[in-house]
Write a protein that holds these residues in place. Structure first.
Motif, PDB file in Angstrom:
ATOM      1  N   MET A 353       0.840  -1.198   0.000  1.00  0.00           N
ATOM      2  CA  MET A 353       0.000   0.000   0.000  1.00  0.00           C
ATOM      3  C   MET A 353       0.874   1.247   0.000  1.00  0.00           C
ATOM      4  O   MET A 353       2.047   1.198   0.369  1.00  0.00           O
ATOM      5  N   ARG A 356       0.276   7.167   2.180  1.00  0.00           N
ATOM      6  CA  ARG A 356      -0.919   7.797   2.752  1.00  0.00           C
ATOM      7  C   ARG A 356      -1.849   6.768   3.379  1.00  0.00           C
ATOM      8  O   ARG A 356      -2.318   6.937   4.518  1.00  0.00           O
ATOM      9  N   ASP A 357      -2.114   5.677   2.657  1.00  0.00           N
ATOM     10  CA  ASP A 357      -3.055   4.680   3.159  1.00  0.00           C
ATOM     11  C   ASP A 357      -2.508   3.972   4.391  1.00  0.00           C
ATOM     12  O   ASP A 357      -3.273   3.613   5.300  1.00  0.00           O
ATOM     13  N   ASN A 358      -1.194   3.740   4.439  1.00  0.00           N
ATOM     14  CA  ASN A 358      -0.609   3.162   5.646  1.00  0.00           C
ATOM     15  C   ASN A 358      -0.746   4.113   6.828  1.00  0.00           C
ATOM     16  O   ASN A 358      -1.056   3.693   7.947  1.00  0.00           O
ATOM     17  N   LEU A 361      -4.545   4.179   8.074  1.00  0.00           N
ATOM     18  CA  LEU A 361      -5.274   2.913   8.145  1.00  0.00           C
ATOM     19  C   LEU A 361      -6.107   2.743   9.423  1.00  0.00           C
ATOM     20  O   LEU A 361      -7.267   2.320   9.349  1.00  0.00           O
ATOM     21  N   VAL A 364      -9.598   4.926   9.228  1.00  0.00           N
ATOM     22  CA  VAL A 364     -10.338   5.022   7.964  1.00  0.00           C
ATOM     23  C   VAL A 364     -11.815   5.305   8.216  1.00  0.00           C
ATOM     24  O   VAL A 364     -12.430   6.148   7.551  1.00  0.00           O
ATOM     25  N   GLU A 375     -10.507  11.574   0.583  1.00  0.00           N
ATOM     26  CA  GLU A 375      -9.102  11.542   0.183  1.00  0.00           C
ATOM     27  C   GLU A 375      -8.364  12.789   0.643  1.00  0.00           C
ATOM     28  O   GLU A 375      -7.213  12.720   1.065  1.00  0.00           O
ATOM     29  N   GLU A 378      -7.234  12.419   4.191  1.00  0.00           N
ATOM     30  CA  GLU A 378      -6.121  11.484   4.301  1.00  0.00           C
ATOM     31  C   GLU A 378      -4.804  12.148   3.891  1.00  0.00           C
ATOM     32  O   GLU A 378      -3.784  12.006   4.570  1.00  0.00           O
TER      33      GLU A 378
END
Length: 507
Positions: A353, A356-358, A361, A364, A375, A378
């Motif tokens: 991943m 940003r997503d890490n 997480l 979320v 988005e 994030e």
């Protein structure tokens, strides 16, 4: 690069190696050579290009420019099997084992001994494997399932692979990161034996004490370029550090400022079966409490209990003076407890991943705008902690698996800081991280304490706990032996404590 004038031919030589990835020039004209019977350290900050250079040598990456010479014969190495066939063995920092297979199958993978009609000669396979394992003095045999072994024993399986071929050169990439002190002794004996046979050893490590104990020369990379080569016996840690990062490091002991807040976390009589018993301590806001002990002392298990990963068999946990029960990580997070785990790649990150997503997480659900994740929110969180922690990445879209170890660790820390925890637990926060990034994380830990965080640091490195901690809790075989203030602790009394010697037994 220069090499010693011994009249010998290098077993390996890389000349003007260039390797680029999208947006990154990982190696920029690097040359490197290792002589027969030499232990040659390769050092540099995370992201300096060490592992990339060795992956070029091991056939995992192909260089964009430059040449590889094996015993001064120009060669091209397209795959790891080709490297092995040429006598180059690569023992990876990240384990590359098939967990469902036996130890023997992993060690001889792709080269299983055969009988007629292509059948595997199991008796020969197990006999040859057990002979190799005997040299490593391990507690498991050839038939053991790799997935059932500890991380340290899996590392020993990786090391055993080096003993199956007539090696010209063996590359050790952070080989002691998961090993106990006893296992390190066995490894160093294996290296000494390979050296006596004329094998060239390339040793990648961030641990200065190991480098100065077993190596003959030290070559340093910096930002993908060759920075210099030093003779180990004629240099010192400060000179190596200067070559790596261009500055000296602050290695002073921490002196407690004494201005601490209220008790954020209190533990009373906490036990977890045979793992640890009757543990009591407290952590105040603005305080760093270090946990120090040998492997198996119970430090990580206490952290896992506080984070809801283990159920205690007895005891009480209090947050801000109120008793709480924590049955899951979700409940721990809700109570304001965050854990940066020991294994950042296996437990702290999703390597496939992006950054940003890490980073976002765990929250979320809180960032949703209707059925979708916002988005913009994030990205704002990522940007905030990238700047705050000085995370070096081209942007949030970069896959975490492509970052250096130090920057990966900052992503994990940023992930939990963005949750605004009351208690932050860091388990081996600088394992496998270069001295420059290590210094940055140490400074970050002290900075977090100054901002009022209650911080627990679990470390196997004495200089680390001495450098960052206001108080140090020494553990031995699941027991809390003694608690030291930063003013009273010494290396001697800390070593005595983690060896099970209580203060009332010290003369």
């Amino acid at each position: 690069m220069s090499r010693p004038d011994t009249g010998q031919t290098p077993v390996l030589r890389l000349e003007n190696i260039v390797k680029t990835f999208p947006g990154v020039r990982a190696l920029d004209g690097v040359s490197f050579a290792v002589m027969p019977g030499e232990v040659h350290a390769l050092m540099g900050e995370n992201g300096a290009g060490k592992s990339t250079l060795m992956k070029v040598l091991g056939g995992i990456h192909q260089p964009n420019e430059g040449q590889i010479f094996v015993e001064e014969q120009a060669t091209v190495i397209n795959t790891p099997l080709e490297a092995k066939a040429k006598g180059i063995v690569f023992i990876h920092q990240e384990l590359s084992l098939a967990e469902e297979l036996s130890v023997a199958e992993n060690i001889y993978l792709g080269e299983l001994p055969r009988k007629s009609f292509g059948r595997v000669d199991w008796n020969k396979l197990f006999a040859e494997t057990n002979e190799i394992l005997g040299k490593l003095n391990v507690s498991f045999d050839a038939k053991a399932r790799v997935g059932d072994l500890s991380i340290a024993n899996q590392q020993m399986v990786e090391i055993a692979r080096a003993l199956t071929v007539d090696a010209k050169a063996v590359i050790f990439d952070e080989p002691t990161a998961s090993l106990t002190d006893a296992e390190k002794v066995v490894l160093f004996d294996v290296i000494a034996d390979l050296k006596s046979q004329g094998v060239g050893i390339i040793y990648i490590s961030h641990r200065m004490e190991e480098i100065f104990k077993i190596t003959d020369r030290i070559s340093v990379l910096r930002d993908g370029q060759y920075s210099g080569t030093l003779t180990t016996a004629q240099t010192n840690e400060d000179e190596v550090t200067q070559l790596m990062i261009g500055r000296s490091l602050d290695l002073s002991r921490n002196v407690s400022h004494g201005e601490l807040g209220d008790v954020a976390l209190e533990v009373r009589g906490l036990s977890c079966g045979h793992l640890y018993q009757d543990i009591s301590f407290e952590v105040r806001r603005g305080e760093v409490v270090g946990f120090y002990g040998l492997v198996g002392a119970g430090r990580t298990e206490i952290a896992e209990t506080l984070f809801g990963l283990r159920d205690p068999s007895a005891g009480t946990i209090l947050l801000d003076g109120k008793e709480v029960r924590i049955n899951s990580p979700a409940e721990a997070i809700a109570h304001g407890i965050s854990l940066v785990p020991e294994d950042r790649k296996g437990q702290g990150l999703v390597l496939g991943m992006n950054c940003r997503d890490n980073m976002t997480l765990p929250q979320v659900d809180d960032l949703k705008a209707g059925p979708f994740v916002a988005e913009g929110a994030e990205v704002a969180i990522f940007d905030q902690y990238r700047d705050r922690l000085d995370i070096r990445t081209p942007g949030w879209r970069q896959l975490v698996g492509n970052l250096s170890g130090g920057n990966q660790q900052k992503i994990v820390i940023g992930k939990w800081l963005s949750m605004h925890p009351n208690v932050l637990i860091l388990d081996e926060p600088t394992r496998g991280i270069d001295v420059g990034s290590k210094s940055e994380i140490h400074n970050l830990i002290r900075d977090l304490a100054s901002q009022g965080y209650a911080v627990i640091v679990i470390s196997s490195e004495m200089p680390e706990v001495l450098h960052v901690s206001d108080r140090i809790i020494a553990m031995y075989h699941g027991e809390l032996i003694r608690t030291f203030s930063s003013e009273e602790v010494t290396e001697d009394n800390l070593i005595q404590a983690i060896s099970g010697i209580r203060s009332d037994k010290v003369a």
